[in-house]
Enzyme design. Structure first.
Site, PDB file in Angstrom:
ATOM      1  N   PRO A  30       0.815  -1.216   0.000  1.00  0.00           N
ATOM      2  CA  PRO A  30       0.000   0.000   0.000  1.00  0.00           C
ATOM      3  C   PRO A  30       0.845   1.262   0.000  1.00  0.00           C
ATOM      4  O   PRO A  30       1.514   1.574   0.977  1.00  0.00           O
ATOM      5  CB  PRO A  30      -0.840  -0.122   1.275  1.00  0.00           C
ATOM      6  CG  PRO A  30      -0.141  -1.106   2.134  1.00  0.00           C
ATOM      7  CD  PRO A  30       0.693  -1.963   1.251  1.00  0.00           C
ATOM      8  N   GLU A  31       0.857   1.946  -1.114  1.00  0.00           N
ATOM      9  CA  GLU A  31       1.470   3.257  -1.202  1.00  0.00           C
ATOM     10  C   GLU A  31       0.350   4.235  -1.533  1.00  0.00           C
ATOM     11  O   GLU A  31      -0.812   3.869  -1.518  1.00  0.00           O
ATOM     12  CB  GLU A  31       2.589   3.265  -2.255  1.00  0.00           C
ATOM     13  CG  GLU A  31       3.734   2.328  -1.893  1.00  0.00           C
ATOM     14  CD  GLU A  31       4.956   2.486  -2.796  1.00  0.00           C
ATOM     15  OE1 GLU A  31       5.099   3.546  -3.427  1.00  0.00           O
ATOM     16  OE2 GLU A  31       5.756   1.541  -2.866  1.00  0.00           O
ATOM     17  N   LYS A  93       0.274   8.348   2.502  1.00  0.00           N
ATOM     18  CA  LYS A  93      -0.241   6.980   2.591  1.00  0.00           C
ATOM     19  C   LYS A  93      -1.255   6.827   3.713  1.00  0.00           C
ATOM     20  O   LYS A  93      -1.627   5.695   4.046  1.00  0.00           O
ATOM     21  CB  LYS A  93       0.917   6.010   2.854  1.00  0.00           C
ATOM     22  CG  LYS A  93       2.049   6.080   1.843  1.00  0.00           C
ATOM     23  CD  LYS A  93       3.193   5.196   2.306  1.00  0.00           C
ATOM     24  CE  LYS A  93       4.460   5.501   1.538  1.00  0.00           C
ATOM     25  NZ  LYS A  93       5.625   4.795   2.095  1.00  0.00           N
ATOM     26  N   ARG A 302      16.930  -0.375   2.100  1.00  0.00           N
ATOM     27  CA  ARG A 302      15.803  -0.713   1.236  1.00  0.00           C
ATOM     28  C   ARG A 302      16.314  -1.326  -0.055  1.00  0.00           C
ATOM     29  O   ARG A 302      17.270  -0.819  -0.651  1.00  0.00           O
ATOM     30  CB  ARG A 302      14.987   0.540   0.879  1.00  0.00           C
ATOM     31  CG  ARG A 302      14.348   1.218   2.045  1.00  0.00           C
ATOM     32  CD  ARG A 302      13.156   0.425   2.550  1.00  0.00           C
ATOM     33  NE  ARG A 302      12.689   0.951   3.815  1.00  0.00           N
ATOM     34  CZ  ARG A 302      12.895   0.361   4.984  1.00  0.00           C
ATOM     35  NH1 ARG A 302      13.550  -0.769   5.059  1.00  0.00           N
ATOM     36  NH2 ARG A 302      12.447   0.891   6.082  1.00  0.00           N
TER      37      ARG A 302
END
Length: 313
Positions: A30-31, A93, A302
């Site tokens: 979910p972005e 978000k 990341r």
DNA sequence: CCGGACTCCTGTGCGC
DNA sequence: TGCGCACAGGAGTCCG
């Protein structure tokens, strides 16, 4: 340890001549686009609906910040019980459910969060990892439940006594929304840090809404190396990056979550997200523009994928 | 103040 | 077949 360390390739035998992904692309994190899509699909159910009650199953996930002095509301009322839902708001978000003249609940999905409305006659979905359930009656009198689920608990809900409180306490820490960021504001945000641009794009206090997937995609489209220090970008690069961020987010919203899953390419193959992601999850596969093998890396903890030729730094 | 490292948590997929 | 382990990720917190 260095902030740059080599990352093990994804899928050792991933087909080198194909865009089809193997294991990386089963879930859409979910972005911003997913939250915007969620907002649009929840609105028909929630706007004008009455919240009858709320079950707060995991207090550590459904948080009640210290109420304003003199606020006499019960926990139920602070979670909107007894109130009508007036509007939904999104910033980055995060999604806020604002009740009429009253309490607000801000939802952040983290990585694995889900917020769903389930009409009462429907089968209740997976009960595991459900942290909060609101019993709701929609504007047209359909009874049902609004369910917050999050297996990994990186997300959560935060109750506020007013929309003003939400902004003051929580959303004031976020940078401008990525969907509408101007070149000028992006330059301002990126200019104030020496961190690598990939890391800076993920910093929600600089720019709200970009996550790991869209950061890599936007950098690729803008032909900017993720390893460039943010404050070393020139005006052209920032302009391209701003355009790329807005375009990619807008397109992802238009694609609208669920339709992505049903996507078929011209050959009738059931392609999935790989059809939209040009770099994310495609480490060691050929660049769609120049054919060079994409480089997988870890930047600021990341996973990152970029084309060393198209995005030369 | 800044930036990097660590932490939370669980489902998944891989190797043995 | 099944066990154990590494890993993914957003963002708050801690520390140099």
């Amino acid at each position: 340890m260095s902030i740059l360390s080599p990352m093990r390739p994804v899928g050792p035998d991933a087909p080198a001549d194909s865009l089809r992904c193997t294991t990386q692309d089963k879930a859409e994190l979910p972005e911003l686009p997913e939250i915007e899509h969620l907002k649009r699909t929840l609105e028909p159910w929630l706007l004008g609906a009455r919240v009858e009650s709320c079950r707060r199953l995991t207090p550590s996930v459904v948080r009640l910040p210290t109420p304003a002095p003199g606020c006499p509301r019960t926990v139920q009322a602070r979670l909107m019980a007894g109130h009508h839902i007036d509007r939904l708001r999104r910033h980055g978000k995060q999604l806020a459910i604002v009740s009429r003249g009253g309490p607000v609940v801000c939802v952040h999905l983290g990585m694995t969060g889900e917020l769903r409305f389930v009409p009462r006659q429907n089968r209740v979905p997976d009960r595991r990892h459900v942290h909060c359930i609101w019993t709701i009656r929609t504007r047209d009198d359909t009874p049902g439940h609004l369910i917050f689920r999050d297996p990994r608990r990186f997300g959560g809900c935060w109750a506020f006594d007013s929309e003003a409180d939400l902004h003051e306490v929580r959303w004031s820490r976020l940078g401008p929304d990525a969907l509408t960021i101007t070149t000028r504001n992006l330059a301002k945000a990126l200019g104030r840090t020496r961190r690598l641009v990939k890391t800076a794009l993920l910093d929600q206090s600089l720019l709200a809404g970009v996550g790991n997937i869209y950061a890599d995609e936007a950098l690729f489209r803008a032909r900017v190396s993720p390893l460039t220090p943010a404050n070393a970008l020139d005006q052209d690069q920032i302009q391209r990056l701003g355009r790329a961020v807005r375009l990619i987010l807008r397109r992802a919203i238009e694609a609208g979550g669920s339709t992505i899953r049903d996507y078929r390419d011209a050959d009738g193959r059931s392609g999935t997200f790989a059809n939209r992601h040009l770099v994310y999850g495609r480490g060691n596969q050929p660049c769609v523009k120049c054919g060079t093998l994409l480089t997988p890396l870890v930047v600021g903890q990341r996973s990152t994928v970029y084309c060393p030729v198209c995005q030369a730094g």
